[in-house]
Enzyme design. Structure first.
Site, PDB file in Angstrom:
ATOM      1  N   HIS A   1       0.782  -1.221  -0.067  1.00 16.05           N
ATOM      2  CA  HIS A   1       0.016   0.151   0.057  1.00 16.05           C
ATOM      3  C   HIS A   1       0.832   1.224   0.099  1.00 16.05           C
ATOM      4  O   HIS A   1       0.235   2.468  -0.253  1.00 16.05           O
ATOM      5  CB  HIS A   1      -0.818   0.052   1.311  1.00 16.05           C
ATOM      6  CG  HIS A   1      -1.918  -1.023   1.284  1.00 16.05           C
ATOM      7  ND1 HIS A   1      -2.771  -1.412   0.292  1.00 16.05           N
ATOM      8  CD2 HIS A   1      -2.282  -2.111   2.197  1.00 16.05           C
ATOM      9  CE1 HIS A   1      -3.449  -2.511   0.374  1.00 16.05           C
ATOM     10  NE2 HIS A   1      -2.958  -3.011   1.819  1.00 16.05           N
TER      11      HIS A   1
ATOM     12  N   ASP B   1      -2.354 -11.206  -1.676  1.00 18.42           N
ATOM     13  CA  ASP B   1      -2.780 -10.591  -0.350  1.00 18.42           C
ATOM     14  C   ASP B   1      -4.312 -10.330  -0.626  1.00 18.42           C
ATOM     15  O   ASP B   1      -4.661 -10.127  -1.868  1.00 18.42           O
ATOM     16  CB  ASP B   1      -1.978  -9.281  -0.160  1.00 18.42           C
ATOM     17  CG  ASP B   1      -2.367  -8.709   1.049  1.00 18.42           C
ATOM     18  OD1 ASP B   1      -1.767  -9.080   1.971  1.00 18.42           O
ATOM     19  OD2 ASP B   1      -3.457  -7.856   1.315  1.00 18.42           O
TER      20      ASP B   1
ATOM     21  N   ASP C   1      -3.611 -13.150   4.604  1.00 19.41           N
ATOM     22  CA  ASP C   1      -4.816 -12.660   5.308  1.00 19.41           C
ATOM     23  C   ASP C   1      -5.951 -13.005   4.318  1.00 19.41           C
ATOM     24  O   ASP C   1      -7.091 -12.428   4.790  1.00 19.41           O
ATOM     25  CB  ASP C   1      -4.778 -10.962   5.301  1.00 19.41           C
ATOM     26  CG  ASP C   1      -4.581 -10.289   4.078  1.00 19.41           C
ATOM     27  OD1 ASP C   1      -4.084 -11.047   3.061  1.00 19.41           O
ATOM     28  OD2 ASP C   1      -4.191  -9.025   4.094  1.00 19.41           O
TER      29      ASP C   1
END
Ligand SMILES: [Zn+2]
Length: 214
Positions: free
Chosen positions: A31, A68, A148
């Site tokens: 990010h 992810d 995740d």
């Protein structure tokens, strides 16, 4: 984070130099943008690693496979318009960051719904990844292997089992190997206490299948 960022650069360099797969047990801060952090990500380690490689290999083609649970908006924004980069991203479309500007730079874009389960997820990967690698013809793959997506993860909101994650990782290495492209894997997000064991068991499986040396 500083050390993990250097680890991604080292793993990418070793993978390219040795034509073998390497893993950084950290990194995947997908990010972070060029001049700002975001979502637990401070340094843009993947773009940093690629830029280090471009100093000596300016024509190097890199594919980022970002699995992810969250959209990899950092590297997507940083590499926009750069034809040396191709991005394959499967993520939960309603999760953070919902970065619609960065989304337009994803070459193979697969937003999925909350609660997606193993069979649908693995089929999506199987039906699209090999084609994407063959079309992009990268010299190196950087694999952002967030755990995740695990069913018990409080932030990923996907519903993939531990066995499904192990199969996912094996599938990425299998397709990369069949296409003769070395992989630099980074571990990225994972917010449940199960993530460490999932990563460990997946790496054991990759070692057993001879995708990794130990
Ligand atoms: Zn994530």
């Amino acid at each position: 984070m500083h050390r993990a960022t250097a680890g991604t650069a080292l793993a990418a360099e070793l993978a390219l130099k040795n034509k073998k797969n390497f893993v950084n047990l950290g990194g995947g801060y997908h990010h972070a943008k060029r001049d700002s952090g975001g979502g637990f990500c401070y340094f843009a380690d993947i773009p940093y690693a690629v830029n280090c490689l471009w100093k000596t290999n300016p024509n190097l083609k890199v594919m980022i496979i970002d699995l992810d649970a969250h959209q990899g908006n950092g590297h997507e924004d940083i590499f926009k318009y750069d034809k040396r980069i191709s991005i394959f991203d499967i993520y939960c479309g309603d999760n953070y960051p919902r970065d619609f500007m960065a989304k337009q730079y994803i070459n193979y874009d697969f937003p999925v719904k909350y609660g997606i389960m193993d069979s649908e997820y693995l089929l999506l990967l199987e039906q699209n990844l090999d084609f994407a690698i063959k079309k992009s013809k990268p010299d190196l793959i950087i694999y952002n292997a967030g755990t995740d997506i695990f069913a018990g993860d409080p932030l990923g909101r996907m519903n993939i089992s531990k066995d499904g994650i192990i199969k996912r990782d094996e599938m990425v290495f299998k397709f990369a190997c069949e296409n003769l492209v070395p992989v630099c894997m980074v571990t990225s997000g994972g917010y449940s206490s199960a993530s460490a064991e999932i990563i460990s068991d997946s790496l054991k499986n990759l070692i057993n299948k001879r995708y990794l040396d130990f």
